[in-house]
Scaffold this motif. Structure first.
Motif, PDB file in Angstrom:
ATOM      1  N   GLU A   1      -5.269   5.531  -1.397  1.00 43.06           N
ATOM      2  CA  GLU A   1      -3.939   4.948  -1.464  1.00 43.06           C
ATOM      3  C   GLU A   1      -3.882   3.974  -2.631  1.00 43.06           C
TER       4      GLU A   1
ATOM      5  N   LYS B   1       0.862  -1.176   0.000  1.00 48.51           N
ATOM      6  CA  LYS B   1       0.000   0.000   0.000  1.00 48.51           C
ATOM      7  C   LYS B   1       0.897   1.224   0.000  1.00 48.51           C
TER       8      LYS B   1
ATOM      9  N   GLU C   1      11.642  -2.794   0.069  1.00 48.08           N
ATOM     10  CA  GLU C   1      12.323  -1.839   0.942  1.00 48.08           C
ATOM     11  C   GLU C   1      13.570  -1.271   0.266  1.00 48.08           C
TER      12      GLU C   1
ATOM     13  N   TYR D   1       3.717   7.299   2.636  1.00 52.65           N
ATOM     14  CA  TYR D   1       4.183   6.070   3.283  1.00 52.65           C
ATOM     15  C   TYR D   1       4.124   4.917   2.299  1.00 52.65           C
TER      16      TYR D   1
ATOM     17  N   GLU E   1       3.475   0.824   2.830  1.00 52.17           N
ATOM     18  CA  GLU E   1       3.173  -0.248   3.778  1.00 52.17           C
ATOM     19  C   GLU E   1       3.394  -1.592   3.093  1.00 52.17           C
TER      20      GLU E   1
ATOM     21  N   GLY F   1       2.966  -5.573   3.424  1.00 52.50           N
ATOM     22  CA  GLY F   1       2.199  -6.568   4.168  1.00 52.50           C
ATOM     23  C   GLY F   1       2.986  -7.838   4.409  1.00 52.50           C
TER      24      GLY F   1
END
Length: 74
Positions: A13, A4, A26, A59, A61, A63
């Motif tokens: 989003e 997300k 990341e 941001y 996110e 999961g």
């Protein structure tokens, strides 16, 4: 894996599933932020590519990596 992405000044989003690992996502986000790139590019399971301006990121996110279970479990 579910991803997300929140966008600054946007009530919605971006959500999608990807075959990339959490570490790969990341690394891509970190690289885009530290190298002062203008865009972040991620690909989903269906082959679609999501390109987001780095300066608009609120941001990201990441999961869980486990797959969804189907059916009934005891």
């Amino acid at each position: 894996m579910d991803i997300k992405i929140g966008i600054i000044n946007s009530p919605r989003e971006i959500g999608f599933e990807t075959a990339q690992t959490a570490d790969e996502v990341e690394a891509a986000v970190s690289e885009a932020l530290t190298s002062q790139a203008t865009h972040l590019s991620l690909k989903d399971d269906k082959g679609r590519r999501f390109i987001v301006p780095v300066n608009a990121l609120a941001y990201v996110e990441v999961g869980a990596e486990e797959s969804r279970r189907v059916g009934f479990f005891a």
